[in-house]
Design an enzyme around this catalytic site. Sequence first.
Site, PDB file in Angstrom:
ATOM      1  N   ASP A 196      13.780 -11.824   5.003  1.00 46.06           N
ATOM      2  CA  ASP A 196      13.236 -10.829   3.523  1.00 46.06           C
ATOM      3  C   ASP A 196      14.748 -10.314   3.874  1.00 46.06           C
ATOM      4  O   ASP A 196      14.345  -8.692   3.979  1.00 46.06           O
ATOM      5  CB  ASP A 196      12.124 -10.429   3.736  1.00 46.06           C
ATOM      6  N   GLY A 219       0.670  -1.002   0.464  1.00 48.30           N
ATOM      7  CA  GLY A 219      -0.029  -0.272   0.132  1.00 48.30           C
ATOM      8  C   GLY A 219       1.099   0.959  -0.216  1.00 48.30           C
ATOM      9  O   GLY A 219       2.248   0.864  -0.403  1.00 48.30           O
ATOM     10  N   CYS A 220       0.486   2.439   0.435  1.00 48.57           N
ATOM     11  CA  CYS A 220       1.398   4.157   0.658  1.00 48.57           C
ATOM     12  C   CYS A 220       2.385   3.658   2.235  1.00 48.57           C
ATOM     13  O   CYS A 220       0.820   3.183   3.141  1.00 48.57           O
ATOM     14  CB  CYS A 220       0.455   4.624  -0.037  1.00 48.57           C
TER      15      CYS A 220
END
Length: 426
Positions: free
Chosen positions: A219, A97-98
């Site tokens: 990650d 998303g943002c």
Amino acid sequence: MKCFQFYLGERKDDPKTTKSTLVPSSCSAFADRDVRQSGSELNSQNMSDASTESRGRNQFPSLSERPNNLQVFTVAELKAATKNFSRSTKLGEGGFGCVYRGVIKSSDDPLKRVDVAVKQLGSRGMQGHKEWITEVNVLGVVEHPNLVRLIGYCAEDDERGIQRLLIYEFMPNGSVEDHLSVKSEAPLSWAMRLKIAQDAARGLAYLHEEMEFQIIFRDFKASNILLDEDWNAKLSDFGLARLGPSEGLTHVSTAVVGTMGYAAPEYIQTGRLTSKSDVWSYGVFLYELITGRRPLDRNRPRNEQKLLEWVKPYLSDAKKFQQILDPRLERKHLIKSAHKLSLVANRCLARHAKTRPKMSEVVAMVNQVVAASVEIGSPRPPLKAVGQKETEEGAGKKNKRRIMDARVVEGGWLVRIWSSKHVKTY
């Protein structure tokens, strides 16, 4: 926070084939989430964590049952903090998303204002929600100077549906990837790179070994290492983190997700995840610090696109080794130090995962490199800071790439690198 549960998925037998969700490391940071989106929404049923040895056993205890100091925000509060999620406060956009820059009241002193980064979940289906929950559960119960601090979260219904947001401490100096980029006007000094190597190793060691439960980051990469106002490095983005195997078990089997160029070869091939997968990723990162290059960069000549393959011919000769050093570094006094750090990297890149060191051992080795490099000077920030650019995520395009398999002998030197092997991506 007992409404949140650490996502473990349904228990299954080890699948015959491993689903993979990996993204080329040559993409910018925001692209990392995009490839997860395309894979996870199509195959969210395959995202469960299981172990061959764990059939029939109970799920791990929920981390949400542990105490935490997270603040619960309302959408109205976060709208006020970000000027109604104004484009002027937007720091970036990615698959999750943002991300917006915001200002909130300090929980300790209501008269004091605190800068934060607000991550807003987009419309990505259940996998995005699972990553959001994982971030809450992991960062809500861990505390370490080399992990980005999660201040709070928001889960509220409004006219647009369920709003899921995460509120982090603001990291004004962006990511390590920003400063290693060839476009950076403020390259990191060697002393700064050594400090970042220390900080990142300490963060991983804490996750792996310093709690009563183990967390595997899964990650680890330059874009997920952020720099605070004092240029301390902190690990960020725990949406793909997983609990390590329970006592007596060797691994956790998962769908293969992460970033191409960083993922350990045995994890790519089998989906069997251990803490040594993070150790491999850390070894790749050390070569990034040494060379200033990305693990996989399609913009370079073909024979230089894969970092581990490119460095191979230069490692056995001290004079040749100088040729792989980042040309933006002042080479006086640092060649010995860089070579010593490459030896640490080679230990982390051992072909057999069991022969790789634990992160606590890596911390000790990096500390020795730093101690022997006192003539280089104390760490200092680049001449020009990133400014107020926040890179908890980055922007880029989605790509499907071939995963390559890096090999090293136990002695540390790379002998067969990047043998071609296709891994299905989504």
